[in-house]
Design an enzyme around this catalytic site. Structure first.
Site, PDB file in Angstrom:
ATOM      1  N   ASP A 165      -9.155  10.706   0.187  1.00 59.88           N
ATOM      2  CA  ASP A 165     -10.096  11.896  -0.084  1.00 59.88           C
ATOM      3  C   ASP A 165      -9.493  12.229  -0.700  1.00 59.88           C
ATOM      4  O   ASP A 165      -8.461  12.257  -1.489  1.00 59.88           O
ATOM      5  CB  ASP A 165      -9.883  11.782   1.766  1.00 59.88           C
ATOM      6  N   ASN A 186       1.256  -1.092  -0.011  1.00 64.76           N
ATOM      7  CA  ASN A 186      -0.233  -0.023  -0.469  1.00 64.76           C
ATOM      8  C   ASN A 186       0.715   1.481   0.104  1.00 64.76           C
ATOM      9  O   ASN A 186       1.221   1.193   1.066  1.00 64.76           O
ATOM     10  CB  ASN A 186      -0.531   0.403   1.049  1.00 64.76           C
TER      11      ASN A 186
END
Ligand code: 9MR
Length: 460
Positions: A245, A180
């Site tokens: 986001d 990630n």
């Protein structure tokens, strides 16, 4: 590649229903101290079918003193997820940040051993409960070089990442294992460095299943965002948007929509997680970077995401793991104090994944089910694929008869009735309604042997 694109007719009215109809999840990062906030929980349970702990499963939270493990926050989140039909992403086993003080002060083989022990202990504790783990987080440097970031972990040797993935696979053979990172939102030097690592891992049988693209975004989106996801998918790994986001203001809604469309257009993009529920829950302070305002009202960005989910093609996810049988880890044995619970002594799974291709035409009537099994001595994780017949389903149940001595200890994305003998699994609220030929998956963990499980599916 066992993934196929499918099309479905109905339009979901929540993010979770809409994503599930397309064979995907839509998740949120959760701070467990907010689970007592009614507005927060109402939105979370209504809109999301996946959660990740914003902080509670990190190294500093789970092993604040060496060898003393504490899972209070993580366990609380897993319980909430299981009670509400949500899958769980695990975040993050190893990261240069949020290490406990004792680890920050370690180096060399002592740190390597402590790190691998941490991976083993935490992944073992949550075994069978995690859909995908961020095994290693943010190990690549920003800037133009495309190389690794300097850290105490990196200084233990370049093979620390693969050692972590092997330890995680041995500890939880049913979880997808992800790398990630952020600033990977297009083809750039950093994403290419990661791409080269994943290609190398695949070629050498290092067990990696997925790559997470955090996607903390500003006021524009790289035009090759989707192409970048696709080039990773083409290496044979799933891709997931893991911490989305977007800077509030003019372009926010359109960027949220574009990211969602990009995921929908990549058949191996299995889900999207936003990094918080409401604007005021976000780590980004006053950026207003999320899908709900501070009162829990839907923003324009929400509508764009929902529309993109509903407009996108559906997928048939491939069975969970495993890749090729991997060689034993080359890590030296730990020199750290003995853990409070013993690490598993079980060998890696010996059962090969099923080789049956997915049906190209839906079975007539009813539904069908097939099992993919990860077994180890004394236990197993079964992933069950349910395929709707030509009439679709409004609900389904799958029965399996366990060998004597075996019992079900944990179930996700279905409700089990019974634990031994013939066990019946019934759909949960969000995955019962399937269009003709559409596929959904649920799973269960058991003790004993899961050999020879033959599922039968009935539709309602
Ligand atoms: O949102 C998290 C915040 O509450 C923590 O203080 C912070 C600590 O480093 O981590 C934040 O989450 C990060 C995630 O774990 C990894 N990617 C970047 C996220 C935002 O900083």
């Amino acid at each position: 590649m066992t993934m196929t694109l499918t099309s479905t007719a109905s339009a979901g009215t929540t993010l979770r229903a809409s994503a599930a109809e397309k064979g995907r999840y839509f998740g949120a990062a959760v701070a467990t101290n907010k689970l007592s906030d009614n507005t927060y929980v109402t939105v979370l349970n209504r809109e999301f079918n996946s959660v990740v702990a914003e902080n509670e499963m990190k190294w500093d939270a789970t092993e604040s003193q060496q060898g003393r493990f504490s899972y209070t926050g993580g366990d609380r989140l897993v319980s909430h997820a299981q009670a509400n039909g949500m899958s769980v992403r695990g975040h993050a086993l190893l990261w240069h940040q949020q290490q406990p003080g004792w680890a920050q002060n370690m180096s060399g083989s002592a740190l390597r051993s402590a790190a691998i022990n941490h991976v083993t202990q935490v992944a073992t504790h949550f075994r069978g409960k995690i859909y995908a783990w961020d095994v290693v987080n943010e190990a690549f440097a920003d800037g133009g070089g495309g190389g690794r970031r300097d850290s105490n972990l990196q200084r233990t040797g370049n093979d620390w990442i693969e050692a972590a993935f092997r330890a995680a696979r041995a500890a939880d053979p049913g979880a997808k294992l992800c790398y990630n990172d952020y600033n990977t939102d297009g083809v750039n030097a950093k994403s290419t460095g990661i791409y080269n690592m994943v290609r190398d891992f695949k070629s050498r049988g290092v067990p990696i299943d997925c790559v997470g693209f955090q996607s903390h975004l500003g006021t524009s989106l790289a035009s090759d965002y989707q192409a970048n996801l696709q080039r990773f998918a083409d290496l044979g790994v799933d891709v997931q948007i893991t911490e989305l986001d977007v800077m509030g203001g003019g372009n926010q809604a359109s960027i949220f929509g574009s990211v969602t469309r990009a995921c929908m257009n990549v058949s191996r993009c299995t889900g999207i997680t936003v990094w918080g529920v409401r604007d005021c829950d976000s780590w980004r302070g006053s950026d207003n970077a999320l899908l709900f305002d501070c009162s829990g009202n839907k923003k324009a960005a929400y509508t764009n995401v929902l529309n993109a989910l509903n407009a996108g093609p559906g997928i048939t996810p491939s069975p969970t793991t495993p890749g090729p049988t991997t060689p034993a880890p080359t890590t030296p044995p730990p020199t750290t104090p003995p853990p409070t619970t013993p690490p598993p002594t079980t060998p890696p799974p010996t059962t090969p994944p099923p080789t049956t291709p997915p049906p190209t035409t839906p079975p007539p009537g009813g539904c069908s089910a097939s099992v993919s099994l990860n077994s180890w001595t004394g236990g197993f994780v079964a992933t069950v694929k349910v395929t709707a017949g030509s009439g679709g389903t409004s609900g389904w149940n799958v029965s399996v008869t366990l060998p004597s001595g075996a019992s079900v200890t944990n179930t996700w994305s279905a409700t089990a009735s019974g634990a031994t003998g013939t066990v019946r699994f019934t759909n949960v609220e969000y995955n019962g309604r399937l269009g003709a030929g559409q596929v959904t998956e649920f799973g269960f963990q058991g003790t004993g042997s899961g050999a020879g499980l033959t599922p039968t599916c009935a539709a309602s």
